[in-house]
Motif scaffolding. Structure first.
Motif, mmCIF file in Angstrom:
data_model
loop_
_atom_site.group_PDB
_atom_site.id
_atom_site.type_symbol
_atom_site.label_atom_id
_atom_site.label_comp_id
_atom_site.label_asym_id
_atom_site.label_seq_id
_atom_site.Cartn_x
_atom_site.Cartn_y
_atom_site.Cartn_z
ATOM 1 N N TYR A 5 71.564 -31.777 -11.930
ATOM 2 C CA TYR A 5 70.201 -31.892 -11.401
ATOM 3 C C TYR A 5 69.788 -33.352 -11.270
ATOM 4 O O TYR A 5 69.079 -33.742 -10.318
ATOM 5 N N PHE A 6 70.214 -34.168 -12.228
ATOM 6 C CA PHE A 6 69.913 -35.598 -12.161
ATOM 7 C C PHE A 6 70.541 -36.224 -10.925
ATOM 8 O O PHE A 6 69.901 -37.009 -10.216
ATOM 9 N N SER A 7 71.795 -35.854 -10.646
ATOM 10 C CA SER A 7 72.499 -36.383 -9.472
ATOM 11 C C SER A 7 71.832 -35.936 -8.180
ATOM 12 O O SER A 7 71.672 -36.725 -7.242
ATOM 13 N N ILE A 8 71.420 -34.657 -8.127
ATOM 14 C CA ILE A 8 70.725 -34.137 -6.943
ATOM 15 C C ILE A 8 69.423 -34.893 -6.723
ATOM 16 O O ILE A 8 69.065 -35.259 -5.591
ATOM 17 N N GLY A 9 68.691 -35.162 -7.821
ATOM 18 C CA GLY A 9 67.443 -35.893 -7.714
ATOM 19 C C GLY A 9 67.645 -37.306 -7.185
ATOM 20 O O GLY A 9 66.880 -37.775 -6.335
ATOM 21 N N ILE A 10 68.690 -37.981 -7.671
ATOM 22 C CA ILE A 10 68.984 -39.335 -7.202
ATOM 23 C C ILE A 10 69.340 -39.334 -5.725
ATOM 24 O O ILE A 10 68.864 -40.187 -4.947
ATOM 25 N N ILE A 11 70.165 -38.375 -5.307
ATOM 26 C CA ILE A 11 70.556 -38.276 -3.892
ATOM 27 C C ILE A 11 69.333 -38.013 -3.018
ATOM 28 O O ILE A 11 69.174 -38.600 -1.935
ATOM 29 N N PHE A 12 68.444 -37.130 -3.495
ATOM 30 C CA PHE A 12 67.221 -36.809 -2.747
ATOM 31 C C PHE A 12 66.345 -38.043 -2.583
ATOM 32 O O PHE A 12 65.853 -38.334 -1.481
ATOM 33 N N LEU A 13 66.168 -38.795 -3.662
ATOM 34 C CA LEU A 13 65.339 -39.999 -3.600
ATOM 35 C C LEU A 13 65.963 -41.062 -2.697
ATOM 36 O O LEU A 13 65.260 -41.749 -1.952
ATOM 37 N N LEU A 14 67.288 -41.189 -2.751
ATOM 38 C CA LEU A 14 67.970 -42.150 -1.881
ATOM 39 C C LEU A 14 67.810 -41.771 -0.416
ATOM 40 O O LEU A 14 67.602 -42.638 0.446
ATOM 41 N N ALA A 15 67.903 -40.452 -0.122
ATOM 42 C CA ALA A 15 67.731 -39.988 1.259
ATOM 43 C C ALA A 15 66.309 -40.296 1.747
ATOM 44 O O ALA A 15 66.110 -40.750 2.881
ATOM 45 N N LEU A 16 65.326 -40.031 0.878
ATOM 46 C CA LEU A 16 63.943 -40.344 1.236
ATOM 47 C C LEU A 16 63.771 -41.844 1.476
ATOM 48 O O LEU A 16 63.122 -42.260 2.442
ATOM 49 N N GLN A 17 64.353 -42.660 0.595
ATOM 50 C CA GLN A 17 64.219 -44.101 0.720
ATOM 51 C C GLN A 17 64.829 -44.611 2.025
ATOM 52 O O GLN A 17 64.261 -45.484 2.690
ATOM 53 N N LEU A 18 65.981 -44.051 2.392
ATOM 54 C CA LEU A 18 66.624 -44.459 3.641
ATOM 55 C C LEU A 18 65.754 -44.111 4.845
ATOM 56 O O LEU A 18 65.596 -44.915 5.772
ATOM 57 N N TRP A 19 65.196 -42.905 4.837
ATOM 58 C CA TRP A 19 64.347 -42.470 5.954
ATOM 59 C C TRP A 19 63.068 -43.294 6.031
ATOM 60 O O TRP A 19 62.685 -43.787 7.094
ATOM 61 N N PHE A 20 62.405 -43.460 4.892
ATOM 62 C CA PHE A 20 61.171 -44.246 4.870
ATOM 63 C C PHE A 20 61.447 -45.703 5.239
ATOM 64 O O PHE A 20 60.653 -46.341 5.937
ATOM 65 N N GLY A 21 62.576 -46.230 4.763
ATOM 66 C CA GLY A 21 62.935 -47.608 5.095
ATOM 67 C C GLY A 21 63.199 -47.787 6.581
ATOM 68 O O GLY A 21 62.825 -48.808 7.171
ATOM 69 N N TYR A 22 63.825 -46.770 7.182
ATOM 70 C CA TYR A 22 64.086 -46.807 8.627
ATOM 71 C C TYR A 22 62.771 -46.870 9.403
ATOM 72 O O TYR A 22 62.614 -47.690 10.332
ATOM 73 N N LEU A 23 61.805 -46.026 9.043
ATOM 74 C CA LEU A 23 60.503 -46.035 9.710
ATOM 75 C C LEU A 23 59.789 -47.363 9.492
ATOM 76 O O LEU A 23 59.144 -47.898 10.404
#
Length: 235
Positions: A5-23
């Motif tokens: 679950y910790f790994s899934i959470g980190i991956i989710f946050l990284l995906a969000l960060q990449l998307w938000f950073g792109y915008l």
């Protein structure tokens, strides 16, 4: 299982960060808010003072966004805001004007400070989670800092009209208050032996989940008129 679950959470946050950073990198924050008139024209009603180099005035009529009618632009129909724009044309005093966007400059507090605050909050949350594993109150405190970090992470993308960022803000902001209350209950029980039976805190978490469902029902509408939704959309 916790590691999973910790790994899934980190991956989710990284995906969000990449998307938000792109915008964040692709689109400047414009701060243009509009209303639709009875003749179905989108008119500028207010502007953010902090945005520099933008030749738009209150009362301008939005003619085209990215070469299309403004009714086809998501941030206008849903949030009453002109964001995520590559090209913009307005009508002023009967003349069509191509608005230059390359000269737009955002303030330091809009672009840089939230990133620094996000890094600090995520670092504290990770430190508490890893170093104080045996303390329930520390784990809840790490959740609090995690939600504060998500709030700062979502600010720039939310201001640019991203629905995912607005949803994350809608989840994180109430969770900050709930997690703080939850932390106090666990802390007093852990350090002082004071048992505060406040099961209502779990009900509050359920209400946040319900809010997410309601939020999705609003997002599904093409033209939203709910006042609370429009207020939250300004975040």
């Amino acid at each position: 299982m916790r590691t999973f679950y910790f790994s899934i959470g980190i991956i989710f946050l990284l995906a969000l960060q990449l998307w938000f950073g792109y915008l964040h990198l692709k689109y400047p924050f414009l701060g243009i808010y509009v209303n639709q008139t009875e003749s179905s024209q989108w008119v500028v009603r207010s502007l953010e003072d902090e945005v520099k180099g933008l030749d738009v005035r209150i009362g301008d009529i939005i003619d085209k966004v990215n070469g299309n009618h403004p009714d086809q632009h998501m941030t206008i129909t849903k949030w009453r805001a002109v964001e995520q724009v590559d090209t913009l044309e307005v009508i002023r005093d009967g003349q069509s004007i191509q608005v230059g966007l390359k000269e737009v400059k955002n303030s330091l507090k809009r672009d840089v400070l939230p990133i620094l605050a996000e890094i600090i909050c995520f670092s504290v949350a990770l430190l508490l989670y890893i170093k104080v594993r045996n303390s329930r109150s520390a784990k809840i405190l790490s959740i609090l800092f995690l939600n504060v970090g998500v709030t700062f992470m979502s600010l720039a993308a939310s201001a640019r009209g991203d629905g995912i960022a607005k949803l994350m803000l809608g989840i994180a902001l109430p969770c900050i208050a709930i997690a703080f209350l939850h932390f106090l209950i666990a802390f007093f029980k852990e350090k002082c032996g004071l048992h505060l039976k406040f099961r209502m805190v779990y009900v509050l978490y359920v209400l946040v989940a319900y809010q997410v469902i309601v939020w999705f029902s609003w997002i599904g509408q093409q033209n939203v008129n709910n006042k609370l939704y429009l207020v939250l959309s300004q975040l």
